[in-house]
Design a protein around this motif. Structure first.
Motif, PDB file in Angstrom:
ATOM      1  N   MET A  28     -24.007  23.724   4.407  1.00  0.00           N
ATOM      2  CA  MET A  28     -24.444  24.766   3.809  1.00  0.00           C
ATOM      3  C   MET A  28     -26.026  24.435   3.106  1.00  0.00           C
ATOM      4  SD  MET A  28     -21.024  25.796   1.587  1.00  0.00           S
ATOM      5  CE  MET A  28     -21.658  27.330   0.926  1.00  0.00           C
ATOM      6  N   PRO A  29     -27.005  24.512   3.954  1.00  0.00           N
ATOM      7  CA  PRO A  29     -28.214  24.259   3.306  1.00  0.00           C
ATOM      8  C   PRO A  29     -28.712  24.938   2.371  1.00  0.00           C
ATOM      9  CG  PRO A  29     -28.166  24.121   5.780  1.00  0.00           C
ATOM     10  CD  PRO A  29     -26.905  24.905   5.312  1.00  0.00           C
ATOM     11  N   LEU A  30     -29.310  24.578   1.306  1.00  0.00           N
ATOM     12  CA  LEU A  30     -29.795  25.096   0.021  1.00  0.00           C
ATOM     13  C   LEU A  30     -28.657  25.982  -0.927  1.00  0.00           C
ATOM     14  CD1 LEU A  30     -33.250  26.774   1.643  1.00  0.00           C
ATOM     15  CD2 LEU A  30     -32.697  24.660   0.438  1.00  0.00           C
ATOM     16  N   ALA A  31     -27.486  25.574  -0.542  1.00  0.00           N
ATOM     17  CA  ALA A  31     -26.237  26.304  -1.266  1.00  0.00           C
ATOM     18  C   ALA A  31     -26.360  25.645  -3.010  1.00  0.00           C
ATOM     19  CB  ALA A  31     -24.987  25.843  -0.725  1.00  0.00           C
ATOM     20  N   THR A  32     -25.991  26.517  -3.730  1.00  0.00           N
ATOM     21  CA  THR A  32     -25.843  25.992  -4.860  1.00  0.00           C
ATOM     22  C   THR A  32     -24.512  24.999  -5.115  1.00  0.00           C
ATOM     23  OG1 THR A  32     -24.226  27.859  -5.611  1.00  0.00           O
ATOM     24  CG2 THR A  32     -26.449  28.145  -5.883  1.00  0.00           C
ATOM     25  N   SER A  33     -24.477  24.111  -6.273  1.00  0.00           N
ATOM     26  CA  SER A  33     -23.459  23.250  -6.426  1.00  0.00           C
ATOM     27  C   SER A  33     -21.970  23.940  -6.621  1.00  0.00           C
ATOM     28  CB  SER A  33     -23.520  22.483  -7.527  1.00  0.00           C
ATOM     29  OG  SER A  33     -23.657  22.969  -8.631  1.00  0.00           O
ATOM     30  N   LEU A  34     -22.185  25.224  -7.102  1.00  0.00           N
ATOM     31  CA  LEU A  34     -20.874  25.827  -7.256  1.00  0.00           C
ATOM     32  C   LEU A  34     -20.496  26.749  -5.904  1.00  0.00           C
ATOM     33  CD1 LEU A  34     -18.914  27.311  -8.905  1.00  0.00           C
ATOM     34  CD2 LEU A  34     -20.453  29.260  -9.175  1.00  0.00           C
ATOM     35  N   ALA A  35     -21.387  26.940  -5.035  1.00  0.00           N
ATOM     36  CA  ALA A  35     -20.885  27.327  -3.865  1.00  0.00           C
ATOM     37  C   ALA A  35     -20.351  26.320  -2.845  1.00  0.00           C
ATOM     38  CB  ALA A  35     -21.993  28.122  -2.997  1.00  0.00           C
ATOM     39  N   ILE A  36     -20.987  25.258  -3.002  1.00  0.00           N
ATOM     40  CA  ILE A  36     -20.346  24.045  -2.184  1.00  0.00           C
ATOM     41  C   ILE A  36     -19.106  23.526  -2.906  1.00  0.00           C
ATOM     42  CG2 ILE A  36     -20.855  21.430  -1.787  1.00  0.00           C
ATOM     43  CD1 ILE A  36     -23.682  22.108  -2.073  1.00  0.00           C
ATOM     44  N   PHE A  37     -18.762  23.327  -3.906  1.00  0.00           N
ATOM     45  CA  PHE A  37     -17.272  23.240  -4.506  1.00  0.00           C
ATOM     46  C   PHE A  37     -16.427  24.244  -4.091  1.00  0.00           C
ATOM     47  CE2 PHE A  37     -19.288  19.648  -6.176  1.00  0.00           C
ATOM     48  CZ  PHE A  37     -18.482  18.857  -6.784  1.00  0.00           C
ATOM     49  N   GLN A  38     -16.708  25.408  -4.016  1.00  0.00           N
ATOM     50  CA  GLN A  38     -15.782  26.552  -3.793  1.00  0.00           C
ATOM     51  C   GLN A  38     -15.488  26.759  -2.566  1.00  0.00           C
ATOM     52  OE1 GLN A  38     -17.908  30.090  -5.318  1.00  0.00           O
ATOM     53  NE2 GLN A  38     -17.140  29.986  -7.376  1.00  0.00           N
ATOM     54  N   SER A  39     -16.692  26.378  -1.517  1.00  0.00           N
ATOM     55  CA  SER A  39     -16.129  26.256  -0.046  1.00  0.00           C
ATOM     56  C   SER A  39     -15.363  25.166   0.129  1.00  0.00           C
ATOM     57  CB  SER A  39     -17.548  25.838   0.699  1.00  0.00           C
ATOM     58  OG  SER A  39     -17.906  24.611   0.433  1.00  0.00           O
ATOM     59  N   CYS A  40     -15.167  24.259  -0.694  1.00  0.00           N
ATOM     60  CA  CYS A  40     -13.905  22.989  -0.354  1.00  0.00           C
ATOM     61  C   CYS A  40     -12.719  23.433  -1.179  1.00  0.00           C
ATOM     62  CB  CYS A  40     -14.556  21.895  -1.087  1.00  0.00           C
ATOM     63  SG  CYS A  40     -15.968  21.211  -0.029  1.00  0.00           S
ATOM     64  N   ASN A  41     -12.720  24.746  -1.778  1.00  0.00           N
ATOM     65  CA  ASN A  41     -11.558  25.321  -2.819  1.00  0.00           C
ATOM     66  C   ASN A  41     -11.434  24.269  -3.965  1.00  0.00           C
ATOM     67  OD1 ASN A  41     -10.923  27.222  -0.767  1.00  0.00           O
ATOM     68  ND2 ASN A  41      -9.768  25.893   0.586  1.00  0.00           N
ATOM     69  N   ILE A  42     -12.560  23.949  -4.596  1.00  0.00           N
ATOM     70  CA  ILE A  42     -12.269  23.227  -5.845  1.00  0.00           C
ATOM     71  C   ILE A  42     -12.912  23.952  -6.875  1.00  0.00           C
ATOM     72  CG2 ILE A  42     -13.149  20.963  -6.795  1.00  0.00           C
ATOM     73  CD1 ILE A  42     -13.503  19.893  -4.003  1.00  0.00           C
ATOM     74  N   THR A  43     -12.140  24.274  -7.860  1.00  0.00           N
ATOM     75  CA  THR A  43     -12.569  25.150  -9.001  1.00  0.00           C
ATOM     76  C   THR A  43     -12.449  24.349 -10.242  1.00  0.00           C
ATOM     77  OG1 THR A  43     -10.587  26.080  -9.259  1.00  0.00           O
ATOM     78  CG2 THR A  43     -12.283  27.265  -7.642  1.00  0.00           C
ATOM     79  N   GLY A  44     -13.174  24.885 -11.455  1.00  0.00           N
ATOM     80  CA  GLY A  44     -13.043  24.593 -12.483  1.00  0.00           C
ATOM     81  C   GLY A  44     -13.955  23.225 -12.940  1.00  0.00           C
ATOM     82  N   VAL A  45     -14.783  22.855 -12.049  1.00  0.00           N
ATOM     83  CA  VAL A  45     -15.550  21.523 -12.335  1.00  0.00           C
ATOM     84  C   VAL A  45     -16.715  21.806 -13.022  1.00  0.00           C
ATOM     85  CG1 VAL A  45     -16.639  19.617 -11.241  1.00  0.00           C
ATOM     86  CG2 VAL A  45     -14.548  20.579 -10.061  1.00  0.00           C
ATOM     87  N   PRO A  46     -17.031  21.497 -14.005  1.00  0.00           N
ATOM     88  CA  PRO A  46     -18.179  21.809 -14.815  1.00  0.00           C
ATOM     89  C   PRO A  46     -19.552  21.304 -13.934  1.00  0.00           C
ATOM     90  CG  PRO A  46     -17.034  20.159 -16.283  1.00  0.00           C
ATOM     91  CD  PRO A  46     -16.278  19.996 -14.845  1.00  0.00           C
ATOM     92  N   LYS A  47     -20.605  22.113 -14.174  1.00  0.00           N
ATOM     93  CA  LYS A  47     -21.931  21.907 -13.483  1.00  0.00           C
ATOM     94  C   LYS A  47     -22.435  20.593 -13.357  1.00  0.00           C
ATOM     95  CE  LYS A  47     -26.665  23.876 -12.913  1.00  0.00           C
ATOM     96  NZ  LYS A  47     -27.535  24.622 -13.178  1.00  0.00           N
ATOM     97  N   SER A  48     -22.316  20.120 -14.686  1.00  0.00           N
ATOM     98  CA  SER A  48     -22.892  18.715 -14.816  1.00  0.00           C
ATOM     99  C   SER A  48     -22.136  17.522 -13.932  1.00  0.00           C
ATOM    100  CB  SER A  48     -22.830  18.056 -16.182  1.00  0.00           C
ATOM    101  OG  SER A  48     -21.704  18.258 -16.537  1.00  0.00           O
ATOM    102  N   THR A  49     -20.956  17.738 -13.802  1.00  0.00           N
ATOM    103  CA  THR A  49     -19.961  16.991 -12.964  1.00  0.00           C
ATOM    104  C   THR A  49     -20.447  17.141 -11.399  1.00  0.00           C
ATOM    105  OG1 THR A  49     -18.309  16.770 -14.690  1.00  0.00           O
ATOM    106  CG2 THR A  49     -17.927  16.270 -12.401  1.00  0.00           C
ATOM    107  N   ARG A  50     -20.557  18.465 -11.132  1.00  0.00           N
ATOM    108  CA  ARG A  50     -20.606  18.868  -9.811  1.00  0.00           C
ATOM    109  C   ARG A  50     -22.041  18.147  -9.191  1.00  0.00           C
ATOM    110  NH1 ARG A  50     -19.668  24.257 -11.409  1.00  0.00           N
ATOM    111  NH2 ARG A  50     -21.691  24.712 -11.108  1.00  0.00           N
ATOM    112  N   CYS A  51     -23.073  18.242 -10.049  1.00  0.00           N
ATOM    113  CA  CYS A  51     -24.281  17.845  -9.618  1.00  0.00           C
ATOM    114  C   CYS A  51     -24.431  16.299  -9.599  1.00  0.00           C
ATOM    115  CB  CYS A  51     -25.388  18.172 -10.703  1.00  0.00           C
ATOM    116  SG  CYS A  51     -25.701  19.894 -10.749  1.00  0.00           S
ATOM    117  N   ALA A  52     -23.739  15.943 -10.550  1.00  0.00           N
ATOM    118  CA  ALA A  52     -23.536  14.147 -10.513  1.00  0.00           C
ATOM    119  C   ALA A  52     -23.059  13.597  -9.078  1.00  0.00           C
ATOM    120  CB  ALA A  52     -22.765  13.701 -11.496  1.00  0.00           C
TER     121      ALA A  52
END
Length: 263
Positions: free
Chosen positions: A1-25
């Protein structure tokens, strides 16, 4: 998913509820933030011309081709190049803001085999039209480099330039012909094809060097001196790698049916 947001990437993996700081890390260990490359759109005619060009030059000895182009550099550098990480509690460094980037210097250069031709500086305030472009080539490329070459070298060299109006005009074409650069010695160039010119990679190397760590300049002479220094640091083997990439670029154009290739 080129240029996708961290939220979109995690949602595509069916992972929710992860804070943005953790996703980016997590993503920093496997990916980088990048902007989309800007390129002119290719229509059907453009793609066909790119394919025709690739077929025409597929068996060319590219060590005989001089790849040329201009580059403009400003005092402040391209937008967005002054971004980077800073430690917690540290203040971001102050950057000067010049109107319109503080003006710029127009640079011309060429590469052939493992050799850099130039760079040469276009005189400040000169707008390159057909007449001034040809006079510039006369004063720099022809007098300072080309005339020193052997007759056999001149016989075999192919001159490449893009389709900028000052390059492709009847005046410039006729002028180059009088210099002996005509017919098969003047490469035809497909429209909207910066990705096919290996000197574009050289410009990227030079810009990364002169603007590294958010470097700015206070005068046009200082940014020009930085360009010259950076160009001199590009060794012949690196230039040879760029010019030897052409066979692969042509094959990629044909494989992608005229579409853009990666550089």
């Amino acid at each position: 998913m080129p240029l996708a947001t961290s939220l979109a990437i995690f949602q595509s993996c069916n992972i929710t509820g992860v804070p943005k700081s953790t996703r980016c890390a997590i993503l920093r260990d496997m990916a980088k933030v990048r902007k989309a490359e800007r390129r002119p759109p290719l229509n059907k005619t453009h793609k066909l011309k790119r394919q025709d060009w690739a077929k025409k030059y597929l068996k060319t000895d590219f060590s005989k081709v001089l790849w040329t182009d201009e580059m403009r550099v400003s005092l402040d550098g391209p937008d967005g190049w002054a971004r980077g990480w800073i430690g917690k509690g540290q203040r971001a460094p102050v950057r000067l803001r010049h109107q319109q980037g503080g003006g710029g210097v127009l640079v011309w250069a060429g590469i052939i085999k493992d050799e850099l031709v130039g760079p040469f500086r276009v005189e400040d305030g000169v707008k390159l039209n057909s007449q001034s472009y040809c006079q510039f080539l006369e004063d720099t490329f022809f007098k300072q480099w080309y005339r020193k070459k052997s007759a056999s070298f001149k016989k075999n060299m192919i001159f490449m330039q893009d389709n900028a109006p000052s390059h492709a005009s009847k005046y410039s074409t006729a002028w180059l012909a009088r210099k002996g650069i005509k017919e098969e010695k003047l490469m035809t160039w497909p429209p909207c094809s910066p990705d096919l010119n290996p000197i574009e990679n050289l410009w990227s190397i030079i810009k990364c060097e002169i603007y590294k760590e958010g470097k700015q300049y206070t005068s046009l002479n200082s940014v020009w001196e930085a360009v010259v220094a950076a160009a001199r640091n590009v060794d012949g083997e690196h230039i040879k790698t760029l010019t030897e990439s052409m066979d692969g670029r042509l094959l990629s154009v044909l494989a992608k049916k005229g579409g853009y290739i990666g550089r």
